[in-house]
Design a protein around this motif. Structure first.
Motif, PDB file in Angstrom:
ATOM      1  N   MET A 180      11.868  -2.157  17.721  1.00 42.89           N
ATOM      2  CA  MET A 180      11.280  -1.179  16.796  1.00 42.89           C
ATOM      3  C   MET A 180      11.820  -1.419  15.384  1.00 42.89           C
ATOM      4  SD  MET A 180       9.107   1.281  16.426  1.00 42.89           S
ATOM      5  CE  MET A 180       8.590   1.594  18.127  1.00 42.89           C
ATOM      6  N   GLY A 181      11.782  -2.705  14.971  1.00 46.31           N
ATOM      7  CA  GLY A 181      12.276  -3.042  13.634  1.00 46.31           C
ATOM      8  C   GLY A 181      11.317  -2.576  12.553  1.00 46.31           C
ATOM      9  N   HIS A 182      11.878  -2.199  11.421  1.00 47.42           N
ATOM     10  CA  HIS A 182      11.051  -1.788  10.282  1.00 47.42           C
ATOM     11  C   HIS A 182      11.560  -2.446   9.001  1.00 47.42           C
ATOM     12  CE1 HIS A 182       9.358   1.159  12.917  1.00 47.42           C
ATOM     13  NE2 HIS A 182      10.412   1.949  12.929  1.00 47.42           N
ATOM     14  N   ASN A 183      10.618  -2.753   8.139  1.00 50.33           N
ATOM     15  CA  ASN A 183      10.963  -3.109   6.770  1.00 50.33           C
ATOM     16  C   ASN A 183      10.070  -2.290   5.843  1.00 50.33           C
ATOM     17  OD1 ASN A 183       8.497  -4.389   7.005  1.00 50.33           O
ATOM     18  ND2 ASN A 183       9.318  -6.462   6.897  1.00 50.33           N
ATOM     19  N   PHE A 202       4.132  -0.939   3.229  1.00 44.09           N
ATOM     20  CA  PHE A 202       3.898  -1.014   4.673  1.00 44.09           C
ATOM     21  C   PHE A 202       5.060  -1.701   5.365  1.00 44.09           C
ATOM     22  CE2 PHE A 202       1.865  -4.402   2.285  1.00 44.09           C
ATOM     23  CZ  PHE A 202       2.371  -5.548   2.871  1.00 44.09           C
ATOM     24  N   CYS A 203       5.090  -1.553   6.689  1.00 44.33           N
ATOM     25  CA  CYS A 203       6.011  -2.298   7.537  1.00 44.33           C
ATOM     26  C   CYS A 203       5.255  -3.508   8.049  1.00 44.33           C
ATOM     27  CB  CYS A 203       6.490  -1.425   8.700  1.00 44.33           C
ATOM     28  SG  CYS A 203       7.524  -2.324   9.888  1.00 44.33           S
ATOM     29  N   SER A 204       5.851  -4.719   7.896  1.00 43.36           N
ATOM     30  CA  SER A 204       5.135  -5.940   8.298  1.00 43.36           C
ATOM     31  C   SER A 204       5.474  -6.392   9.720  1.00 43.36           C
ATOM     32  CB  SER A 204       5.389  -7.068   7.290  1.00 43.36           C
ATOM     33  OG  SER A 204       6.741  -7.499   7.341  1.00 43.36           O
ATOM     34  N   TYR A 205       6.277  -5.600  10.438  1.00 40.31           N
ATOM     35  CA  TYR A 205       6.488  -5.890  11.871  1.00 40.31           C
ATOM     36  C   TYR A 205       5.108  -5.835  12.538  1.00 40.31           C
ATOM     37  CZ  TYR A 205       8.798  -5.552  16.474  1.00 40.31           C
ATOM     38  OH  TYR A 205       9.237  -5.777  17.749  1.00 40.31           O
ATOM     39  N   PRO A 206       4.808  -6.809  13.412  1.00 42.76           N
ATOM     40  CA  PRO A 206       3.437  -6.881  13.949  1.00 42.76           C
ATOM     41  C   PRO A 206       2.909  -5.536  14.463  1.00 42.76           C
ATOM     42  CG  PRO A 206       4.645  -8.818  14.601  1.00 42.76           C
ATOM     43  CD  PRO A 206       5.628  -7.919  13.886  1.00 42.76           C
ATOM     44  N   PHE A 207       1.760  -5.182  13.958  1.00 34.27           N
ATOM     45  CA  PHE A 207       0.970  -3.992  14.328  1.00 34.27           C
ATOM     46  C   PHE A 207       1.523  -2.666  13.799  1.00 34.27           C
ATOM     47  CE2 PHE A 207       0.445  -7.147  17.796  1.00 34.27           C
ATOM     48  CZ  PHE A 207      -0.839  -7.562  17.463  1.00 34.27           C
ATOM     49  N   HIS A 208       2.698  -2.665  13.213  1.00 39.44           N
ATOM     50  CA  HIS A 208       3.240  -1.394  12.730  1.00 39.44           C
ATOM     51  C   HIS A 208       2.465  -0.813  11.552  1.00 39.44           C
ATOM     52  CE1 HIS A 208       7.553  -1.475  14.592  1.00 39.44           C
ATOM     53  NE2 HIS A 208       6.611  -1.774  15.455  1.00 39.44           N
ATOM     54  N   SER A 209       1.814  -1.673  10.768  1.00 41.07           N
ATOM     55  CA  SER A 209       1.134  -1.168   9.565  1.00 41.07           C
ATOM     56  C   SER A 209      -0.089  -0.305   9.909  1.00 41.07           C
ATOM     57  CB  SER A 209       0.716  -2.319   8.660  1.00 41.07           C
ATOM     58  OG  SER A 209      -0.268  -3.106   9.293  1.00 41.07           O
ATOM     59  N   MET A 241       0.156   2.278  11.577  1.00 44.41           N
ATOM     60  CA  MET A 241       0.731   3.617  11.405  1.00 44.41           C
ATOM     61  C   MET A 241       1.574   3.694  10.132  1.00 44.41           C
ATOM     62  SD  MET A 241       0.601   5.457  14.639  1.00 44.41           S
ATOM     63  CE  MET A 241       2.173   6.310  14.659  1.00 44.41           C
ATOM     64  N   MET A 242       2.279   2.604   9.869  1.00 44.90           N
ATOM     65  CA  MET A 242       3.320   2.635   8.830  1.00 44.90           C
ATOM     66  C   MET A 242       2.806   2.015   7.537  1.00 44.90           C
ATOM     67  SD  MET A 242       6.684   1.710  11.097  1.00 44.90           S
ATOM     68  CE  MET A 242       7.836   2.315   9.878  1.00 44.90           C
ATOM     69  N   THR A 243       2.087   2.812   6.779  1.00 46.70           N
ATOM     70  CA  THR A 243       1.596   2.359   5.491  1.00 46.70           C
ATOM     71  C   THR A 243       1.405   3.556   4.571  1.00 46.70           C
ATOM     72  OG1 THR A 243      -0.081   1.023   4.382  1.00 46.70           O
ATOM     73  CG2 THR A 243      -0.846   2.425   6.190  1.00 46.70           C
TER      74      THR A 243
HETATM   75 CU    CU Z   1       8.042  -1.186  11.638  1.00 45.59          CU
END
Ligand code: CU
Length: 149
Positions: free
Chosen positions: A64-67, A131-138, A140-142
């Motif tokens: 569950m990494g985020h940037n 956004f978070c560029s971890y695969p598929f997170h964007s 939700m995370m944008t």
């Molecule tokens: Cu993330």
């Protein structure tokens, strides 16, 4: 009799703290794959603006990494696609990607990282995507970053 003086000092202190805080923001990336902010406004008066990414969760970054990545809206999809190819070893950001205007490193639960933007590199009134560029997170995370007045 001394009360008005005390009130004035308190007011002066709190406004000084407030103006310092305006040139930075805290954003949290969670174990639920969310950011707690959808919009960030950068005051024009700030020469630089710092984004502090915090991960209050417990999951490690390979799960569950985020940037926090900033790009023009129209570049977002390609930045994410190329970031996925670059992989976790590169924090899901293509090394040297000029479309990336700012980014933190990829973090896991309990970690934090910051990035500082030079406000002059952003155009007032333009809408930038974060956004978070971890695969598929964007999905939700944008959110949107704007330089305000
Ligand atoms: Cu993330």
């Amino acid at each position: 009799m001394f009360r008005p003086v005390v009130a004035l000092v308190a007011l002066t202190l709190s406004s000084a703290v407030w103006s310092a805080e305006q040139c930075s923001v805290d954003i949290h990336g969670t174990d639920q794959m969310t950011y707690d902010l959808k919009t960030i406004t950068v005051p024009k008066s700030c020469k630089t603006f710092t984004v502090n990414l915090l991960h209050p969760g417990t999951l490690p970054k390979n799960v569950m990494g985020h940037n926090w990545v900033l790009a023009k809206q129209e570049d977002m999809k390609e930045v994410i696609d190329d970031g996925a190819k670059a992989g976790e070893a590169n924090d899901y950001i293509q090394p040297g990607d000029k479309r990336v205007l700012a980014h933190t490193r990829l973090i896991g639960g309990g970690e934090k990282d910051s990035t500082t933007i030079t406000t002059a590199t952003l155009k007032a009134g333009d809408h930038y995507a974060f956004f978070c560029s971890y695969p598929f997170h964007s999905t939700m995370m944008t959110g949107t970053l704007t330089v305000g007045g």
